[in-house]
Design a protein around this motif. Structure first.
Motif, PDB file in Angstrom:
ATOM      1  N   GLU A 170      -7.774   7.473   4.788  1.00 50.09           N
ATOM      2  CA  GLU A 170      -7.530   7.576   6.229  1.00 50.09           C
ATOM      3  C   GLU A 170      -7.133   9.012   6.521  1.00 50.09           C
ATOM      4  OE1 GLU A 170      -4.707   4.727   7.663  1.00 50.09           O
ATOM      5  OE2 GLU A 170      -5.890   3.018   6.960  1.00 50.09           O
ATOM      6  N   ASP A 171      -7.888   9.651   7.395  1.00 45.63           N
ATOM      7  CA  ASP A 171      -7.709  11.074   7.674  1.00 45.63           C
ATOM      8  C   ASP A 171      -7.788  11.811   6.331  1.00 45.63           C
ATOM      9  OD1 ASP A 171      -7.424  10.652  10.471  1.00 45.63           O
ATOM     10  OD2 ASP A 171      -5.350  10.028  10.112  1.00 45.63           O
ATOM     11  N   GLU A 172      -6.716  12.457   5.928  1.00 41.68           N
ATOM     12  CA  GLU A 172      -6.698  13.181   4.634  1.00 41.68           C
ATOM     13  C   GLU A 172      -5.897  12.464   3.568  1.00 41.68           C
ATOM     14  OE1 GLU A 172      -8.337  16.226   3.859  1.00 41.68           O
ATOM     15  OE2 GLU A 172      -9.368  15.631   5.691  1.00 41.68           O
ATOM     16  N   GLU A 214       0.842  -1.197   0.000  1.00 37.99           N
ATOM     17  CA  GLU A 214       0.000   0.000   0.000  1.00 37.99           C
ATOM     18  C   GLU A 214       0.873   1.241   0.000  1.00 37.99           C
ATOM     19  OE1 GLU A 214      -1.148   0.884   4.554  1.00 37.99           O
ATOM     20  OE2 GLU A 214      -2.188  -0.819   3.660  1.00 37.99           O
ATOM     21  N   GLN A 215       0.269   2.349  -0.445  1.00 38.58           N
ATOM     22  CA  GLN A 215       1.028   3.589  -0.538  1.00 38.58           C
ATOM     23  C   GLN A 215       0.075   4.776  -0.537  1.00 38.58           C
ATOM     24  OE1 GLN A 215       3.853   3.616  -3.769  1.00 38.58           O
ATOM     25  NE2 GLN A 215       3.695   5.831  -3.991  1.00 38.58           N
ATOM     26  N   VAL A 216       0.448   5.829   0.172  1.00 35.15           N
ATOM     27  CA  VAL A 216      -0.294   7.087   0.096  1.00 35.15           C
ATOM     28  C   VAL A 216       0.037   7.718  -1.256  1.00 35.15           C
ATOM     29  CG1 VAL A 216      -0.578   9.406   1.048  1.00 35.15           C
ATOM     30  CG2 VAL A 216      -0.277   7.441   2.592  1.00 35.15           C
ATOM     31  N   VAL A 217      -0.979   8.025  -2.059  1.00 39.48           N
ATOM     32  CA  VAL A 217      -0.733   8.580  -3.390  1.00 39.48           C
ATOM     33  C   VAL A 217      -1.055  10.071  -3.483  1.00 39.48           C
ATOM     34  CG1 VAL A 217      -0.939   6.401  -4.633  1.00 39.48           C
ATOM     35  CG2 VAL A 217      -2.994   7.761  -4.199  1.00 39.48           C
ATOM     36  N   CYS A 218      -1.877  10.571  -2.559  1.00 42.43           N
ATOM     37  CA  CYS A 218      -2.195  12.000  -2.537  1.00 42.43           C
ATOM     38  C   CYS A 218      -3.024  12.302  -1.297  1.00 42.43           C
ATOM     39  CB  CYS A 218      -2.935  12.431  -3.808  1.00 42.43           C
ATOM     40  SG  CYS A 218      -4.557  11.691  -4.042  1.00 42.43           S
ATOM     41  N   LYS A 219      -3.355  13.547  -1.131  1.00 46.90           N
ATOM     42  CA  LYS A 219      -4.258  13.990  -0.069  1.00 46.90           C
ATOM     43  C   LYS A 219      -5.649  14.170  -0.674  1.00 46.90           C
ATOM     44  CE  LYS A 219      -1.211  14.367   3.189  1.00 46.90           C
ATOM     45  NZ  LYS A 219      -1.229  13.368   4.238  1.00 46.90           N
ATOM     46  N   THR A 220      -6.677  14.049   0.134  1.00 43.41           N
ATOM     47  CA  THR A 220      -8.040  14.213  -0.379  1.00 43.41           C
ATOM     48  C   THR A 220      -8.241  15.602  -0.988  1.00 43.41           C
ATOM     49  OG1 THR A 220      -8.823  14.837   1.823  1.00 43.41           O
ATOM     50  CG2 THR A 220      -9.085  12.526   1.181  1.00 43.41           C
ATOM     51  N   SER A 221      -7.575  16.599  -0.446  1.00 42.96           N
ATOM     52  CA  SER A 221      -7.722  17.974  -0.947  1.00 42.96           C
ATOM     53  C   SER A 221      -7.032  18.192  -2.296  1.00 42.96           C
ATOM     54  CB  SER A 221      -7.175  18.962   0.078  1.00 42.96           C
ATOM     55  OG  SER A 221      -5.814  18.676   0.345  1.00 42.96           O
TER      56      SER A 221
END
Length: 119
Positions: free
Chosen positions: A111-113, A3-10
């Motif tokens: 998750e969160d942002e 898994e990897q964070v790819v961006c922020k929701t904003s």
């Protein structure tokens, strides 16, 4: 599980898309008008066009007549920039004209942002 964070929701407004990376794989992260996030391989299955250079749009309905178009699924369709192939975001990236074909997709959670892509 990878898994990897790819961006922020904003980073992506509803009805928009953004190119990102998942390891060495280019991914297309899409946010539908209802705020849900989806991720696909950033490559058209036809001839490899970068889908992030295309657009998110809607589809015409069966009620459309020559010179008059009725639209549905606005903000839920990816259109390829090279040959106009269209893929349903909410239906696993399936091609509208031939639902047996689809863009490879990834699982997404928020998750969160953080928008997290995983296999």
């Amino acid at each position: 599980m990878k898994e990897q964070v790819v961006c922020k929701t904003s980073d992506i407004q509803p009805g928009e898309m953004k190119e990102a990376s998942f390891g060495r794989q280019g991914v297309l992260v899409c946010r539908t008008p209802d705020g849900e996030f989806y991720a696909f391989m950033n490559q058209c299955i036809h001839q490899g066009a970068p889908l992030d250079k295309g657009m998110i749009c809607g589809a015409t309905t069966d009620k459309s007549k020559p010179g008059s178009y009725d639209y549905c699924h606005e903000g839920e369709v990816i259109r390829c920039p090279w040959h106009g192939r269209e893929f349903s975001i909410k239906n696993e990236g399936r091609m509208l004209a031939n639902p047996s074909k689809k863009i490879p997709s990834f699982k997404v959670r928020v998750e969160d942002e953080s928008v997290i892509v995983y296999k």
